[in-house]
Each structure stands twice: as C-alpha cells, then as structure tokens.
Design a protein around this motif. Structure first.
Motif, PDB file in Angstrom:
ATOM      1  N   LEU A  32     -12.858  26.147   9.800  1.00 28.50           N
ATOM      2  CA  LEU A  32     -13.685  25.604   8.721  1.00 28.50           C
ATOM      3  C   LEU A  32     -14.627  26.658   8.151  1.00 28.50           C
ATOM      4  CD1 LEU A  32     -14.464  22.100  10.231  1.00 28.50           C
ATOM      5  CD2 LEU A  32     -12.845  22.649   8.389  1.00 28.50           C
ATOM      6  N   PHE A  33     -15.202  27.476   9.019  1.00 29.38           N
ATOM      7  CA  PHE A  33     -16.112  28.536   8.586  1.00 29.38           C
ATOM      8  C   PHE A  33     -15.375  29.556   7.717  1.00 29.38           C
ATOM      9  CE2 PHE A  33     -18.245  32.603   9.051  1.00 29.38           C
ATOM     10  CZ  PHE A  33     -19.572  32.275   8.857  1.00 29.38           C
ATOM     11  N   ALA A  34     -14.172  29.924   8.136  1.00 27.32           N
ATOM     12  CA  ALA A  34     -13.440  31.002   7.472  1.00 27.32           C
ATOM     13  C   ALA A  34     -12.862  30.602   6.120  1.00 27.32           C
ATOM     14  CB  ALA A  34     -12.323  31.498   8.384  1.00 27.32           C
ATOM     15  N   LEU A  35     -12.609  29.323   5.911  1.00 27.62           N
ATOM     16  CA  LEU A  35     -11.927  28.893   4.690  1.00 27.62           C
ATOM     17  C   LEU A  35     -12.627  29.357   3.412  1.00 27.62           C
ATOM     18  CD1 LEU A  35     -10.695  25.285   5.509  1.00 27.62           C
ATOM     19  CD2 LEU A  35      -9.321  27.349   5.171  1.00 27.62           C
ATOM     20  N   ILE A  36     -13.925  29.262   3.361  1.00 25.72           N
ATOM     21  CA  ILE A  36     -14.649  29.645   2.144  1.00 25.72           C
ATOM     22  C   ILE A  36     -14.468  31.125   1.836  1.00 25.72           C
ATOM     23  CG2 ILE A  36     -16.871  30.078   3.287  1.00 25.72           C
ATOM     24  CD1 ILE A  36     -18.205  28.863   0.771  1.00 25.72           C
ATOM     25  N   PHE A  37     -14.393  31.949   2.882  1.00 25.17           N
ATOM     26  CA  PHE A  37     -14.268  33.393   2.663  1.00 25.17           C
ATOM     27  C   PHE A  37     -12.843  33.794   2.321  1.00 25.17           C
ATOM     28  CE2 PHE A  37     -17.962  32.786   5.373  1.00 25.17           C
ATOM     29  CZ  PHE A  37     -18.923  33.312   4.514  1.00 25.17           C
ATOM     30  N   VAL A  38     -11.867  33.132   2.915  1.00 30.42           N
ATOM     31  CA  VAL A  38     -10.471  33.435   2.596  1.00 30.42           C
ATOM     32  C   VAL A  38     -10.176  33.015   1.151  1.00 30.42           C
ATOM     33  CG1 VAL A  38      -8.071  32.872   3.129  1.00 30.42           C
ATOM     34  CG2 VAL A  38      -9.690  33.338   4.988  1.00 30.42           C
ATOM     35  N   MET A  39     -10.579  31.804   0.796  1.00 28.49           N
ATOM     36  CA  MET A  39     -10.272  31.303  -0.546  1.00 28.49           C
ATOM     37  C   MET A  39     -11.049  32.052  -1.633  1.00 28.49           C
ATOM     38  SD  MET A  39      -9.626  27.294   0.181  1.00 28.49           S
ATOM     39  CE  MET A  39      -9.016  27.042  -1.446  1.00 28.49           C
ATOM     40  N   SER A  40     -12.354  32.213  -1.447  1.00 29.84           N
ATOM     41  CA  SER A  40     -13.130  32.920  -2.481  1.00 29.84           C
ATOM     42  C   SER A  40     -12.816  34.404  -2.464  1.00 29.84           C
ATOM     43  CB  SER A  40     -14.624  32.677  -2.306  1.00 29.84           C
ATOM     44  OG  SER A  40     -15.096  33.279  -1.124  1.00 29.84           O
ATOM     45  N   GLY A  41     -12.518  34.952  -1.290  1.00 29.36           N
ATOM     46  CA  GLY A  41     -12.164  36.368  -1.194  1.00 29.36           C
ATOM     47  C   GLY A  41     -10.929  36.688  -2.016  1.00 29.36           C
ATOM     48  N   LEU A  42      -9.918  35.820  -1.944  1.00 30.87           N
ATOM     49  CA  LEU A  42      -8.709  36.022  -2.754  1.00 30.87           C
ATOM     50  C   LEU A  42      -9.045  36.051  -4.239  1.00 30.87           C
ATOM     51  CD1 LEU A  42      -6.156  33.715  -0.901  1.00 30.87           C
ATOM     52  CD2 LEU A  42      -6.016  36.200  -1.149  1.00 30.87           C
ATOM     53  N   ASN A  43      -9.870  35.112  -4.676  1.00 33.92           N
ATOM     54  CA  ASN A  43     -10.265  35.063  -6.092  1.00 33.92           C
ATOM     55  C   ASN A  43     -11.057  36.303  -6.499  1.00 33.92           C
ATOM     56  OD1 ASN A  43      -9.057  32.592  -6.651  1.00 33.92           O
ATOM     57  ND2 ASN A  43     -10.840  31.444  -5.994  1.00 33.92           N
TER      58      ASN A  43
ATOM     59  N   PRO B 157     -14.449  25.255  19.102  1.00 30.30           N
ATOM     60  CA  PRO B 157     -14.690  26.568  18.478  1.00 30.30           C
ATOM     61  C   PRO B 157     -13.583  26.984  17.508  1.00 30.30           C
ATOM     62  CG  PRO B 157     -15.148  26.680  20.823  1.00 30.30           C
ATOM     63  CD  PRO B 157     -14.497  25.340  20.564  1.00 30.30           C
ATOM     64  N   LEU B 158     -12.339  26.642  17.831  1.00 33.07           N
ATOM     65  CA  LEU B 158     -11.236  26.952  16.921  1.00 33.07           C
ATOM     66  C   LEU B 158     -11.413  26.208  15.599  1.00 33.07           C
ATOM     67  CD1 LEU B 158      -8.470  28.108  16.141  1.00 33.07           C
ATOM     68  CD2 LEU B 158      -7.438  26.157  17.338  1.00 33.07           C
ATOM     69  N   LEU B 159     -11.702  24.919  15.676  1.00 37.58           N
ATOM     70  CA  LEU B 159     -11.923  24.142  14.444  1.00 37.58           C
ATOM     71  C   LEU B 159     -13.101  24.698  13.651  1.00 37.58           C
ATOM     72  CD1 LEU B 159     -11.359  20.523  15.801  1.00 37.58           C
ATOM     73  CD2 LEU B 159      -9.807  21.885  14.389  1.00 37.58           C
ATOM     74  N   GLY B 160     -14.166  25.059  14.355  1.00 35.94           N
ATOM     75  CA  GLY B 160     -15.323  25.652  13.690  1.00 35.94           C
ATOM     76  C   GLY B 160     -14.979  26.955  12.988  1.00 35.94           C
ATOM     77  N   ARG B 161     -14.202  27.808  13.657  1.00 35.27           N
ATOM     78  CA  ARG B 161     -13.793  29.078  13.047  1.00 35.27           C
ATOM     79  C   ARG B 161     -12.947  28.842  11.804  1.00 35.27           C
ATOM     80  NH1 ARG B 161     -11.220  30.891  17.665  1.00 35.27           N
ATOM     81  NH2 ARG B 161      -9.462  31.431  16.314  1.00 35.27           N
TER      82      ARG B 161
ATOM     83  N   GLY C  75     -14.534  32.505  21.019  1.00 34.48           N
ATOM     84  CA  GLY C  75     -14.293  31.358  21.883  1.00 34.48           C
ATOM     85  C   GLY C  75     -12.826  31.305  22.266  1.00 34.48           C
ATOM     86  N   PRO C  76     -12.415  30.196  22.896  1.00 34.29           N
ATOM     87  CA  PRO C  76     -11.007  30.083  23.303  1.00 34.29           C
ATOM     88  C   PRO C  76     -10.078  29.917  22.096  1.00 34.29           C
ATOM     89  CG  PRO C  76     -12.219  28.077  23.844  1.00 34.29           C
ATOM     90  CD  PRO C  76     -13.221  29.064  23.289  1.00 34.29           C
ATOM     91  N   TYR C  77      -8.808  30.030  22.353  1.00 33.79           N
ATOM     92  CA  TYR C  77      -7.763  29.898  21.337  1.00 33.79           C
ATOM     93  C   TYR C  77      -7.927  30.910  20.207  1.00 33.79           C
ATOM     94  CZ  TYR C  77      -7.083  25.477  23.761  1.00 33.79           C
ATOM     95  OH  TYR C  77      -6.889  24.532  24.717  1.00 33.79           O
ATOM     96  N   SER C  78      -7.954  32.162  20.575  1.00 32.86           N
ATOM     97  CA  SER C  78      -8.030  33.224  19.578  1.00 32.86           C
ATOM     98  C   SER C  78      -7.017  34.301  19.941  1.00 32.86           C
ATOM     99  CB  SER C  78      -9.438  33.810  19.539  1.00 32.86           C
ATOM    100  OG  SER C  78      -9.707  34.513  20.735  1.00 32.86           O
TER     101      SER C  78
END
Length: 129
Positions: A11-22, A5-9, A120-123
């Motif tokens: 990978l999922f979040a990367l598109i929003f963090v990167m495009s959000g900054l732009n 779940p941590l890896l999924g979070r 999930g765990p590790y949050s």
C-alpha cells in the motif's frame, strides 16, 4: 499477522510506483515549472526515477532501507518546492497546499520507519519466514 508488513509495504509503495511512472514520462513538469522549480523538464523525470526505484524496492522487499531513503530524498524537496503553503495567499489554495504538505510529512514518517526497521517478513531480502 506476518502478512501485515507486506500489505503495508504494498500500500505504501503504490503511490510511488504509479506517480513515479507518470513523472518519468514528464507528467507534472508544467506544474513544477509554474511553481518555480528550475529545469523542471529534467528534474521531474529525475524525481520520478527516485520515486519509481524507491517504490519498487519497497514493494518487492528488496533493499528496502535504501529504497526508503530514495523516497525520503524524493519527498523532502518535492514537499518544500511544490507544497509551500506558507507562501500562498489564497485561503483555499493555502489549505489545499497545507494538506498536501502534511500528507507528504506523514508519508515521510512511514519512509523513515521503513529505513530504520526494514521490510519485515515476506520480502526478497528475507525469503525464509
């Protein structure tokens, strides 16, 4: 397997963090204006802020359910306004816009799962595993 779940979070979040900054910096405002988005110079940075806050929330595992709803609020109008393949007449552009729209629909499904199930765990919300 608790790391999945941590890896999924992440990978999922990367598109929003990167495009959000732009988008916060105004990137994409001309495209949005050309697509008919009103007040694109204001709306694009605002949408970028939603994506950035939601993305960081999911990435860090802090208030993930709220962050996922921010992503939903971001994705629905963006998908309808900017990837409206149903109104495109050029076959290649129609196919491209449909692919972008369906990508957003798939991501929307992931955001809804996060909104329901949480981080999930590790949050940061659940530091003990």
């Amino acid at each position: 397997m608790k790391i999945v779940p941590l890896l999924g979070r992440i990978l999922f979040a990367l598109i929003f963090v990167m495009s959000g900054l732009n988008h916060v910096m105004g990137a994409g405002a001309d495209y949005a204006a050309a697509a008919g988005v009103p007040a694109a110079r204001i709306m694009v940075p605002f949408a970028g802020l939603l994506a950035l806050l939601g993305g960081f929330s999911i990435l860090l595992g802090y208030k993930v359910k709220y962050g996922a709803w921010l992503i939903v609020i971001f994705l629905v109008p963006v998908s309808i306004a900017l990837h409206n393949f149903w109104s495109v007449t050029d076959p290649m552009q129609k196919q491209m816009q449909m692919a972008m729209f369906m990508k957003n629909v798939a991501i929307l499904g992931g955001a809804l799962l996060l909104a329901y199930f949480g981080p999930g765990p590790y949050s940061l919300d659940k530091p003990k595993v």
